[in-house]
Every structure is written in C-alpha cells, then in structure tokens.
Design an enzyme around this catalytic site. Sequence first.
Site, short mmCIF file in Angstrom:
data_model
loop_
_atom_site.label_atom_id
_atom_site.label_comp_id
_atom_site.label_asym_id
_atom_site.label_seq_id
_atom_site.Cartn_x
_atom_site.Cartn_y
_atom_site.Cartn_z
N GLN A 141 -2.10 7.40 -5.78
CA GLN A 141 -1.93 8.73 -5.38
C GLN A 141 -3.22 9.82 -5.75
O GLN A 141 -3.07 10.99 -5.10
CB GLN A 141 -0.53 9.27 -5.69
CG GLN A 141 0.77 8.39 -5.12
CD GLN A 141 0.61 8.52 -3.77
OE1 GLN A 141 0.42 9.63 -3.17
NE2 GLN A 141 1.07 7.50 -3.08
N CYS A 181 7.67 1.88 0.67
CA CYS A 181 7.48 0.49 0.06
C CYS A 181 8.93 0.22 -0.04
O CYS A 181 9.44 -0.93 -0.02
CB CYS A 181 6.89 0.25 -1.13
SG CYS A 181 4.97 0.41 -1.00
N ASN A 193 4.06 9.12 -6.84
CA ASN A 193 4.11 9.08 -5.37
C ASN A 193 5.35 9.70 -4.88
O ASN A 193 5.34 10.29 -3.58
CB ASN A 193 3.97 7.90 -4.80
CG ASN A 193 5.34 6.64 -5.58
OD1 ASN A 193 5.46 6.71 -6.67
ND2 ASN A 193 5.97 5.91 -4.55
N ALA A 240 -7.56 2.91 -0.30
CA ALA A 240 -8.44 3.93 0.80
C ALA A 240 -7.74 4.62 1.52
O ALA A 240 -7.81 5.49 1.85
CB ALA A 240 -9.32 2.73 1.60
N GLY A 259 -3.92 -1.40 -2.87
CA GLY A 259 -3.51 -1.20 -4.19
C GLY A 259 -2.46 -1.78 -4.90
O GLY A 259 -2.40 -2.12 -6.12
N SER A 260 -1.48 -2.42 -4.19
CA SER A 260 -0.50 -3.39 -4.73
C SER A 260 -1.25 -4.71 -5.50
O SER A 260 -0.89 -5.17 -6.53
CB SER A 260 0.48 -3.93 -3.88
OG SER A 260 1.28 -2.65 -3.26
#
EC number: 2.8.1.7
Length: 401
Positions: free
Chosen positions: A181, A327, A153, A202, A73-74
């Site tokens: 999310q 994170c 999130n 995923a 995602g990042s």
Amino acid sequence: MSNTRIYLDHSATTYTKPQVFEEMLPYLNTYFGNPSSIYEMSRVTENAIDHAREQVAKALNANKDEIYFTGGGSEADNWALKGIAFANKHRGNHIITTKIEHHAILHTCEFLEKNGFEVTYLPVDSDGFINPDELRQAITDKTLLVSVMFANNEIGTIEPIQEIGNICREKKVLFHTDAVQAVGHIAIDVKAMNIDLLTLAAHKFYGPKGVGALYIRRGVKIDSLIHGGGQERGKRAGTENIAGIVGLGKALELATEEMETENDRLVYLRNKLIKGLSCIPYSKLNGPSGAKRMPGNVNICFEFIEGESMLLLLDSKGISASSGSACTSGSLDPSHVLLAIGLPHEIAHGSLRLTLGSATTEEDIDYVLKVLPGIVQRLRDMSPLWKKHLQEQGAMKKYAI
C-alpha cells in the site's frame, strides 16, 4: 442505476496509466523474445528487465541486484516469510508479526505454525499502531524475522517503520515489511529504515496486475521460491513477464516523480471527505488522522447498518467502494483489522472504505457527500437496531430529570 461512475477503491487496485501501457506494448508484440536466449531480440528484453530493476532500486534506494520480480504482492509476501523461515531454521523458529496484517502474511504465518514455527501476533492500539516497546520485548534468541506492514490497507495507518527497523537491526533480527500500500505513495529508503525485505505490487500504483517485486538485502539468506531455471538469479524460475515488469518499472518511476504534489492533493480531498462524513450521526473514523494516515484513505463505520447493503446502494448511485480488503470481500465476517483496533462486531459490520486516487476530483467528493447521508438514513430506517435505539433514546428522554 446511475450513469455516474466514481471509483473510490484505489487500495484494492488501480487502472494502468496510458504512459505505462505504451511502455509495455512493444514487449507484447514486437520485442517478445525470451530473455534467456542469446539472439538480439532476447538481449532487448533482457535489457528492458534490467532497466526496470534499476527503476525499482532507485525508488527504494536499494541496489539493483537486490530487486527480485514476482507474480504479485501475495507471492512476494509468501516468499519473504517461507524463504527466511526455512533457510534459517537452524538459528531459531520464532516469527513476529501483527494482528492487522494482510491475509497474505497472516495465512502464511498459519502455514508456518503448522510446520514447527512459533508466531507472535502483536496487538495494536485503537488507531492501528503497534507499540515498539512490545516488539522489543517479544524478540527472543529464537526470533528469525519481524514482519510489520508499512501502511494498513484498510484503515490507512502508517506504522513507525524507522523505529521498528532500528530495533530489529539492534537485535540482529531480520525485518520484512509488506509495503504494497505504501510504495509509490510514501517515500521509502530501505537503507535508512533498516529494512531487510520489502514487498511491492505494481497494480497499487497504476501499473499492471500480476507483477510485483521483493527487495532482499544483500547477504540475507533465503530459500529459492521456484526451482527449474536460472531466472531472477536462480531464486525464482520461470520465463519472465517482460511487459509486466517493464510496466512496473515505468509506473513506479512516474509515481515517485508525482508523489509530493499528488499527495498534497489527495490529503486535501481526504480531509474534506472525512469532515463531511463526520456530520452523519453515529459515525466513527477508523485509523489515525493527519500525517500518520495514508493520503487517500478514508475508513468510517456507521452504526446500526450493514456495510454490504451500503456498498450495493452506493454502486446503484455510481460509486465503487468497499468495506475492507478486496481479498476478503466474499466473507461475511467483520474485518479482522477493525476487530483488532477494538470495535465490537455490530459496529465493525457497518464499515465503509473510500480510497482516493489520481482520477478523483473534488466534484467526486461533493457527489459522495451528497449521496451517502441519504443512503445511511435509508438503511437505518429499515434497521431493527436503529428502531430499538430510537426507542431507548425516547425512554431516556422521558425519564430524564
């Protein structure tokens, strides 16, 4: 240390479901050919990637050739913002986002600001919602991109994505949403919602870690992410993570099929947990209630205590939880999301995020409700702030008329 193990941090990551692992396994030890080669084994892996692309496209109501696989995602967030900004800088230099985005967006915006771009960070209300009218007013003739996360999130707020998409389409501005999310948990239609770019990962819906995707609407001009090969239609070079991509597709297919019934179950458990924790004095639910909140998200602040100590004591009782984004778990600073919704530092420090998932049971919720009040009281009994509060309350009662 308790023998009980209850995992309530599904917003941080999820386990890989057995059906997903079984789907992945052949592409680790049997069909391992490089998809760019021309022999039969490679055609098998190429077809597997193609099938996963179809699975993702179906879940989003997108076209297959609009799905690009990434390393997570990042990475997809970085690509969306940097790729659009640099490919379209001849048209303008302005980007709009919000103060409560994931740091994959916020830090990318900071990078772009150092490279000549201007960024507007929209405020949010006490429940974490942006004001669409403020977005409309913030758009200028230099605006290239609006990036607003689909669901937060930390506090579970589901933003008014349809309205945002409509505004962006009307203003002829590209719209990206970090839906990490949301995908697999909320029904998403990129065409109906006027979404131009969308990020997913995923491991947030019971797939493997280290693989994600970026939806890019046909016709959107974007720079390539990695140069060096023809993979992902020349946009992201590098030999594909075949097993990971296969796992992503299967996991999303399963999540989409189970979404309605699973969400009903999670909402019931979530509401029971919120109701039970609200009985603890000086507690506050962060984020909205009802349908505008993620089904499995609970985020509560407890005054007069430190969140990190609460997490350690919960862990000793066998409960895995967090105080916010995984994170930033090493940071001593309070959550930027909680500060953005107006909480003072001293209250934001006492936050607890409990996020439920497919393995969460009602017995798990009952156990948390049994254990957590005692932990909160134990920490308050050691807190100078709590003692000061009790003294002030005693003085008020003494002089009350």
